[in-house]
Design an enzyme around this catalytic site. Structure first.
Site, PDB file in Angstrom:
ATOM      1  CG  ASN A  10      33.604   2.216 -62.440  1.00 56.54           C
ATOM      2  OD1 ASN A  10      34.085   2.509 -61.669  1.00 56.54           O
ATOM      3  ND2 ASN A  10      33.060   2.975 -63.387  1.00 56.54           N
ATOM      4  CE  LYS A  12      29.304   3.452 -62.355  1.00 57.81           C
ATOM      5  NZ  LYS A  12      28.291   3.750 -63.220  1.00 57.81           N
ATOM      6  CG  HIS A  95      33.031   6.568 -65.998  1.00 53.54           C
ATOM      7  ND1 HIS A  95      31.594   7.110 -65.579  1.00 53.54           N
ATOM      8  CD2 HIS A  95      32.665   5.379 -65.946  1.00 53.54           C
ATOM      9  CE1 HIS A  95      30.712   6.156 -65.729  1.00 53.54           C
ATOM     10  NE2 HIS A  95      31.355   5.095 -65.760  1.00 53.54           N
ATOM     11  CD  GLU A  97      29.118   7.325 -63.064  1.00 52.43           C
ATOM     12  OE1 GLU A  97      30.085   6.953 -62.415  1.00 52.43           O
ATOM     13  OE2 GLU A  97      28.149   6.427 -63.597  1.00 52.43           O
ATOM     14  CD  GLU A 167      31.011   2.755 -69.354  1.00 52.79           C
ATOM     15  OE1 GLU A 167      31.184   1.448 -68.726  1.00 52.79           O
ATOM     16  OE2 GLU A 167      31.329   3.698 -68.439  1.00 52.79           O
ATOM     17  N   GLY A 173      23.562   2.637 -65.364  1.00 51.63           N
ATOM     18  CA  GLY A 173      22.951   2.582 -64.173  1.00 51.63           C
ATOM     19  C   GLY A 173      21.092   2.760 -64.438  1.00 51.63           C
ATOM     20  CB  SER A 213      22.131  -1.535 -68.114  1.00 48.98           C
ATOM     21  OG  SER A 213      21.925  -0.519 -67.138  1.00 48.98           O
ATOM     22  N   GLY A 234      29.444  -1.834 -64.002  1.00 49.88           N
ATOM     23  CA  GLY A 234      29.318  -0.821 -62.751  1.00 49.88           C
ATOM     24  C   GLY A 234      28.443  -1.905 -61.786  1.00 49.88           C
TER      25      GLY A 234
HETATM   26  P1  13P Z   1      26.083   0.208 -64.765  1.00 52.17           P
HETATM   27  O1  13P Z   1      26.717  -1.172 -65.222  1.00 52.17           O
HETATM   28  O2  13P Z   1      25.785   0.125 -63.439  1.00 52.17           O
HETATM   29  O3  13P Z   1      25.138   0.568 -65.558  1.00 52.17           O
HETATM   30  O4  13P Z   1      27.600   1.070 -64.802  1.00 52.17           O
HETATM   31  C1  13P Z   1      28.243   1.203 -66.339  1.00 52.17           C
HETATM   32  C2  13P Z   1      29.221   1.818 -65.880  1.00 52.17           C
HETATM   33  O5  13P Z   1      29.274   3.100 -65.822  1.00 52.17           O
HETATM   34  C3  13P Z   1      30.753   1.108 -65.878  1.00 52.17           C
HETATM   35  O6  13P Z   1      31.700   2.172 -65.948  1.00 52.17           O
END
Ligand code: 13P
Length: 249
Positions: A10, A12, A95, A97, A167, A173, A213, A234
């Site tokens: 992803n 983002k 997601h 976010e 997640e 993140g 992560s 991510g």
């Molecule tokens: P990170 O791997 O940066 O923690 O993000 C995970 C994520 O939100 C994937 O959709």
């Protein structure tokens, strides 16, 4: 039969279309012999470039969002038909976010899941608890509620082909990954819910990923867990070498 593991990236809100083309150019050679299935989900404006650059490779392409209506006065939104026309095969839905910053609810997530399925696009349906929820001990109840609503009206056959990504919000993140025990516990609970709703056969066929992560160092031990079929990645999916390690984990 053992399922293929999936490494889904992803991106983002990262990479311009030209950067995305260059990145796929770099990634495709590294990842050509990957043992896991590889999906990348770039920003919408990069989709056409990425699909073109990924032609003839083992890289599959997904979007990060879609709207649940077919067309109309929804400024800034993207429909399922638009994604299909580009050749998009997957779409991330719900997601955390999007839920937090763009006011998506379990109900709109459900509508998006149904719309993607109707269009023949595989949903990558996200769920996950906050740190406060984990501390209060309501993680599994919360995930069950999120998924029950998100899957309303979805058939067993559709769920068999779907991807669900667990997640935990506190792990996204932050560099703080869930332990493999924590991750597998929730992925097992997701499969138990699918068994209740759709039967064991469907629960077994559905794909359950872990995200938060996940990186080149911890992917192998996470992917080795009994109920984890791979990862939604991510930050580490933006680095060709790290993502290649994950695609082979
Ligand atoms: P990170 O791997 O940066 O923690 O993000 C995970 C994520 O939100 C994937 O959709």
């Amino acid at each position: 039969m053992a399922k293929n593991k999936i490494a889904a990236g992803n991106w983002k809100m990262n990479m311009t279309p030209s950067e995305a083309t260059a990145f796929i150019g770099e990634l495709k050679g590294k990842i050509a012999g990957a043992s896991n299935e590889v999906i990348v989900c770039p920003p919408a404006v990069c989709l056409a470039n990425v699909i073109e650059a990924a032609k003839g490779t083992n890289i599959k392409v997904g979007a990060q969002n879609l709207h649940f209506e077919d067309k109309g006065a929804f400024t800034g939104e993207i429909s399922a038909a638009m994604l299909c026309d580009l050749g998009v095969k997957y779409v991330i839905i719900g997601h955390s976010e999007r839920r937090e910053y763009f006011a998506e609810t379990d109900e709109t997530v459900n509508k998006k899941v149904l719309k993607a399925l109707e269009a023949g696009i595989t949903p990558i349906l996200c769920c996950g608890e906050t740190l406060a929820q984990r501390k209060t001990g309501v993680t599994i109840d919360f995930i069950r509620t999120q998924l029950k609503i998100a899957l309303t009206g979805v058939t067993a056959e559709q769920v068999s082909g779907m991807i669900i990504a667990y997640e935990p919000i506190w792990a996204i993140g932050t560099g703080e990954t869930a332990t493999k025990e924590q991750a597998n516990e929730v992925c097992s609970a997701i499969r138990a819910l699918l068994t209740e709703l759709y039967g064991a056969d469907t629960a077994e066929k559905a794909t359950v990923l872990y995200g938060g992560s996940c990186n080149a160092k911890n992917a192998a031990e996470l992917f080795a867990c009994s109920d984890i079929d791979g990862g939604l990645i991510g930050g580490a999916s933006l680095k060709a070498d790290d993502f290649t390690v994950i695609a082979n984990a």
